[in-house]
Enzyme design. Structure first.
Site, PDB file in Angstrom:
ATOM      1  N   GLU A  96       0.718  -1.258  -0.062  1.00  0.00           N
ATOM      2  CA  GLU A  96       0.102   0.069  -0.083  1.00  0.00           C
ATOM      3  C   GLU A  96       0.733   1.327   0.130  1.00  0.00           C
ATOM      4  O   GLU A  96       0.569   2.153   0.723  1.00  0.00           O
ATOM      5  CB  GLU A  96      -0.869  -0.053   1.178  1.00  0.00           C
ATOM      6  N   ASN A 139       2.227  -5.221  -3.090  1.00  0.00           N
ATOM      7  CA  ASN A 139       0.828  -5.544  -2.985  1.00  0.00           C
ATOM      8  C   ASN A 139      -0.041  -4.202  -2.638  1.00  0.00           C
ATOM      9  O   ASN A 139       0.384  -3.431  -1.680  1.00  0.00           O
ATOM     10  CB  ASN A 139       0.867  -6.692  -1.642  1.00  0.00           C
ATOM     11  N   HIS A 153     -10.236  -6.301  -2.207  1.00  0.00           N
ATOM     12  CA  HIS A 153     -11.354  -5.823  -1.401  1.00  0.00           C
ATOM     13  C   HIS A 153     -12.441  -5.291  -2.294  1.00  0.00           C
ATOM     14  O   HIS A 153     -12.522  -4.015  -2.618  1.00  0.00           O
ATOM     15  CB  HIS A 153     -10.955  -4.897  -0.199  1.00  0.00           C
ATOM     16  N   GLU A 180      -6.329 -10.749  -1.382  1.00  0.00           N
ATOM     17  CA  GLU A 180      -6.923 -10.363   0.071  1.00  0.00           C
ATOM     18  C   GLU A 180      -8.404 -10.528  -0.297  1.00  0.00           C
ATOM     19  O   GLU A 180      -9.210  -9.754   0.216  1.00  0.00           O
ATOM     20  CB  GLU A 180      -6.522  -9.186   0.584  1.00  0.00           C
ATOM     21  N   ASP A 192     -12.086 -10.179  -1.023  1.00  0.00           N
ATOM     22  CA  ASP A 192     -13.613 -10.113  -0.449  1.00  0.00           C
ATOM     23  C   ASP A 192     -14.431  -9.307  -1.112  1.00  0.00           C
ATOM     24  O   ASP A 192     -14.166  -8.555  -1.710  1.00  0.00           O
ATOM     25  CB  ASP A 192     -13.937 -10.033   1.105  1.00  0.00           C
TER      26      ASP A 192
HETATM   27  O1  G3I Z   1      -4.530  -7.812  19.089  1.00  0.00           O
HETATM   28  C1  G3I Z   1      -5.366  -6.620  19.403  1.00  0.00           C
HETATM   29  C2  G3I Z   1      -6.043  -7.224  20.884  1.00  0.00           C
HETATM   30  O2  G3I Z   1      -5.302  -7.618  21.761  1.00  0.00           O
HETATM   31  C3  G3I Z   1      -7.120  -6.187  21.179  1.00  0.00           C
HETATM   32  O3  G3I Z   1      -7.974  -6.450  22.124  1.00  0.00           O
HETATM   33  C4  G3I Z   1      -8.070  -5.542  20.078  1.00  0.00           C
HETATM   34  C5  G3I Z   1      -8.851  -4.384  20.341  1.00  0.00           C
HETATM   35  O4  G3I Z   1      -9.005  -3.566  19.293  1.00  0.00           O
HETATM   36  O5  G3I Z   1      -7.178  -5.107  18.761  1.00  0.00           O
HETATM   37  C6  G3I Z   1      -6.301  -6.357  18.331  1.00  0.00           C
HETATM   38  O6  G3I Z   1      -5.698  -5.801  17.208  1.00  0.00           O
HETATM   39  C7  G3I Z   1      -6.243  -5.420  16.081  1.00  0.00           C
HETATM   40  C8  G3I Z   1      -5.564  -6.504  15.165  1.00  0.00           C
HETATM   41  O7  G3I Z   1      -6.458  -6.402  13.800  1.00  0.00           O
HETATM   42  C9  G3I Z   1      -5.721  -7.904  15.330  1.00  0.00           C
HETATM   43  O8  G3I Z   1      -6.957  -8.412  15.503  1.00  0.00           O
HETATM   44  C10 G3I Z   1      -6.109  -4.330  15.574  1.00  0.00           C
HETATM   45  O9  G3I Z   1      -7.020  -3.430  16.702  1.00  0.00           O
HETATM   46  C11 G3I Z   1      -6.884  -3.929  14.168  1.00  0.00           C
HETATM   47  O10 G3I Z   1      -6.691  -2.710  13.907  1.00  0.00           O
HETATM   48  C12 G3I Z   1      -6.226  -5.200  13.201  1.00  0.00           C
HETATM   49  O11 G3I Z   1      -6.984  -5.070  12.146  1.00  0.00           O
HETATM   50  C13 G3I Z   1      -6.352  -5.362  10.922  1.00  0.00           C
HETATM   51  C14 G3I Z   1      -5.845  -4.503   9.964  1.00  0.00           C
HETATM   52  O12 G3I Z   1      -5.261  -5.030   9.169  1.00  0.00           O
HETATM   53  C15 G3I Z   1      -4.961  -3.348  10.119  1.00  0.00           C
HETATM   54  O13 G3I Z   1      -4.859  -2.269   9.376  1.00  0.00           O
HETATM   55  C16 G3I Z   1      -6.994  -6.631  10.368  1.00  0.00           C
HETATM   56  O14 G3I Z   1      -7.091  -7.887  11.387  1.00  0.00           O
HETATM   57  C17 G3I Z   1      -6.322  -7.252   9.217  1.00  0.00           C
HETATM   58  O15 G3I Z   1      -7.338  -8.202   8.790  1.00  0.00           O
HETATM   59  C18 G3I Z   1      -5.906  -6.134   8.246  1.00  0.00           C
HETATM   60  O16 G3I Z   1      -5.579  -6.442   7.100  1.00  0.00           O
HETATM   61  C19 G3I Z   1      -5.310  -5.749   5.821  1.00  0.00           C
HETATM   62  C20 G3I Z   1      -4.065  -6.011   5.230  1.00  0.00           C
HETATM   63  O17 G3I Z   1      -2.926  -6.311   6.117  1.00  0.00           O
HETATM   64  C21 G3I Z   1      -3.716  -5.371   4.265  1.00  0.00           C
HETATM   65  N1  G3I Z   1      -4.721  -4.966   3.425  1.00  0.00           N
HETATM   66  C22 G3I Z   1      -6.050  -4.660   3.904  1.00  0.00           C
HETATM   67  C23 G3I Z   1      -6.386  -5.617   5.105  1.00  0.00           C
HETATM   68  C24 G3I Z   1      -7.963  -5.068   5.790  1.00  0.00           C
HETATM   69  O18 G3I Z   1      -7.623  -3.842   6.362  1.00  0.00           O
END
Ligand code: G3I
Length: 466
Positions: free
Chosen positions: A165, A206, A242, A270, A272
């Site tokens: 990105e 990516n 996405h 990715e 969906d």
């Molecule tokens: O692990 C913590 C947890 O301890 C806490 O309680 C919780 C509270 O919000 O947060 C948890 O962390 C989260 C993490 O995912 C793991 O679940 C973060 O807040 C959350 O922001 C994070 O989101 C991820 C996101 O990337 C971050 O930008 C998504 O799971 C993940 O699917 C997403 O993936 C991205 C790709 O890497 C790049 N392309 C877009 C895609 C979707 O956004």
């Protein structure tokens, strides 16, 4: 150094033959369709086409045994959804931790699945300390991070998303900390460091919103072209995909092809396809058609090497938390039931539609009108390509209109969206057949602008008539 060669899929041609026979029997009823695919996974179907079909996953989901059973059996490839990111792997400078990522890589290997690494350099999910690194040191810090992580997983991954990105929608560079402190060269430097650490893993750039041809994908295209000309090591482009139901870019296949023509592989990394909630049969059908079209676009380009869902079930989708009111984006619902999208992907991966695609049309006419109300009749016609076994007509109520009852069809009204499905006795339409349903409305009798007919089965295409 230990080098793991992911085993090929555990079941191959015999399963495909079984699947093709079963599929050629037709997709005309939901239950037989589900049964036809029961023995043959998406991973196996894709493998028979020389591709992988995978899913992202994340560590908090792994205790869910129902989830891991499908994750471990349906897919030939896994992407580590979060825990290979910098925040997790180098939480403080020079202190590396791969515990969580390894949990997923170990699981994938035990299931014979290949693994994509995601991601080495990204502006998001960066630990705070990276932002504080002085400009003069950041290139070295970035190289160290890449070198350590790529070296750690050497031989265990098929791809690395080296940089993620880095572009804005208009094609300009995103002003990340790397861009600001290192400058334009940081992407090339990242790829060089990754290649030096592992000569074999495929190195990917990516991004999202680069699936269709436009300013952003043009910028990535120019970068890849320039890397190729300058000998910067890049092997592939990951189009995140996405997407939104009904809005799959028409230029998807052409765009994949133009990158392939530069001499790089393309992966849909990715995937969906989200919709506005709540789900309806018509939206599921639209989504299924879109999933099938995406799979077909990949299969049409020999350098499109595989497709990865950004997790496979709505239970663990990232979409609703980021796009309130949207979701239901994946081929399995939150209770692990397969949706029409699943069957559409399976049909596409078998190399063509197992049944000819049907189409239907919906034509609206007012039959009577009085002060404050009206009755209307909708003629549902077969689009003349194949018999259909059911239909769903949807429309958005014009302002000031409401629907109170319907006949010769099964009416559902949700907010401004109206859905009428065939009754038990008028779903089947021969190639030239038609039927009607009627409804009574209050308010204006204006013609709905977006009346759409979608035939059953859900993988068939839809037609619109004003
Ligand atoms: O692990 C913590 C947890 O301890 C806490 O309680 C919780 C509270 O919000 O947060 C948890 O962390 C989260 C993490 O995912 C793991 O679940 C973060 O807040 C959350 O922001 C994070 O989101 C991820 C996101 O990337 C971050 O930008 C998504 O799971 C993940 O699917 C997403 O993936 C991205 C790709 O890497 C790049 N392309 C877009 C895609 C979707 O956004």
């Amino acid at each position: 150094m230990f080098r793991h060669h992911p085993p090929r899929g555990r079941r191959t041609a015999g399963f495909l033959a079984t699947a093709l026979v079963a599929l050629s029997a037709g997709l005309t009823a939901a239950a037989p369709t589900a049964a036809a695919h029961a023995d043959t996974t998406l991973g196996e179907l894709a493998e028979a086409k020389g591709r992988y079909f995978g899913s992202a996953t994340d560590n908090p989901e792994l205790p869910d045994t129902r989830y891991t059973q499908i994750l471990g059996s349906e897919f030939s490839q896994i992407t580590v959804g979060n825990t290979m990111k910098w925040q997790y792997t180098e939480p403080s400078r020079g202190r590396f931790d791969y515990t969580a990522a390894e949990e997923i890589v170990d699981l994938a290997e035990s299931n014979g699945q290949s693994v994509r690494g995601h991601t080495l350099v990204w502006h998001n999910q960066l630990p705070d300390w990276v932002g504080d690194v002085p400009a003069g040191e950041l290139l070295e810090v970035m190289r160290d991070h890449i070198t350590h992580e790529v070296d750690h997983f050497e031989g265990r991954l098929i791809h690395w998303d080296v940089v993620n990105e880095a572009f804005e929608e208009d094609g300009s560079r995103r002003q990340s900390v790397f861009q600001q402190k290192i400058g334009d060269s940081y992407i090339a430097e990242a790829f060089k460091a990754a290649r030096a650490a592992d000569p074999d893993v495929k190195l990917y750039y990516n991004d999202y919103n680069i699936e269709g041809i436009g300013p952003k994908s043009d910028a990535v295209y120019e970068m890849v072209k320039s890397f190729k000309a300058r000998g910067i090591p890049i092997d592939g482009v990951g189009m995140q995909a996405h997407l939104i139901a009904g809005q799959v870019p028409a230029s998807l296949q052409q765009n994949i092809q133009r990158f392939a023509d530069l001499g790089v592989d393309v992966a849909l990394t990715e995937l969906d396809i989200r919709m506005t909630l709540p789900r309806t049969a018509a939206k599921d059908a639209r989504q299924a058609t879109d999933y099938g079209a995406v799979a077909e676009a990949c299969l049409a380009v020999s350098r499109c090497v595989g497709i990865t869902l950004w997790d496979y079930t709505d239970k663990y989708s990232w979409v609703p938390s980021v796009f309130p009111g949207e979701g239901a984006a994946l081929p399995w619902d939150e209770n692990f039931a397969k949706k029409p999208a699943y069957h559409a992907i399976a049909a596409a991966l078998t190399g063509g539609s197992p049944a000819p695609r049907g189409e239907c049309t919906a034509t609206y006419r007012v039959t009577s009108q009085w002060q404050g109300g009206f009755t209307a009749e909708v003629t549902v016609g077969n689009g003349h390509t194949a018999p259909i076994t059911g239909w769903t007509v949807t429309w958005t109520l014009p302002g000031g209109q409401s629907v109170s009852s319907a006949w010769n069809g099964d009416l559902t009204v949700g907010g401004q969206e109206v859905t009428v499905r065939n009754a038990a006795y008028n779903g089947t339409l021969s190639r030239s057949g038609s039927t009607t349903f009627g409804f009574q409305g209050e308010g204006t009798a204006d013609t709905p602008a977006d009346m759409t007919c979608t035939p059953s089965p859900a993988t068939q295409s839809s037609g619109v008539i004003g």
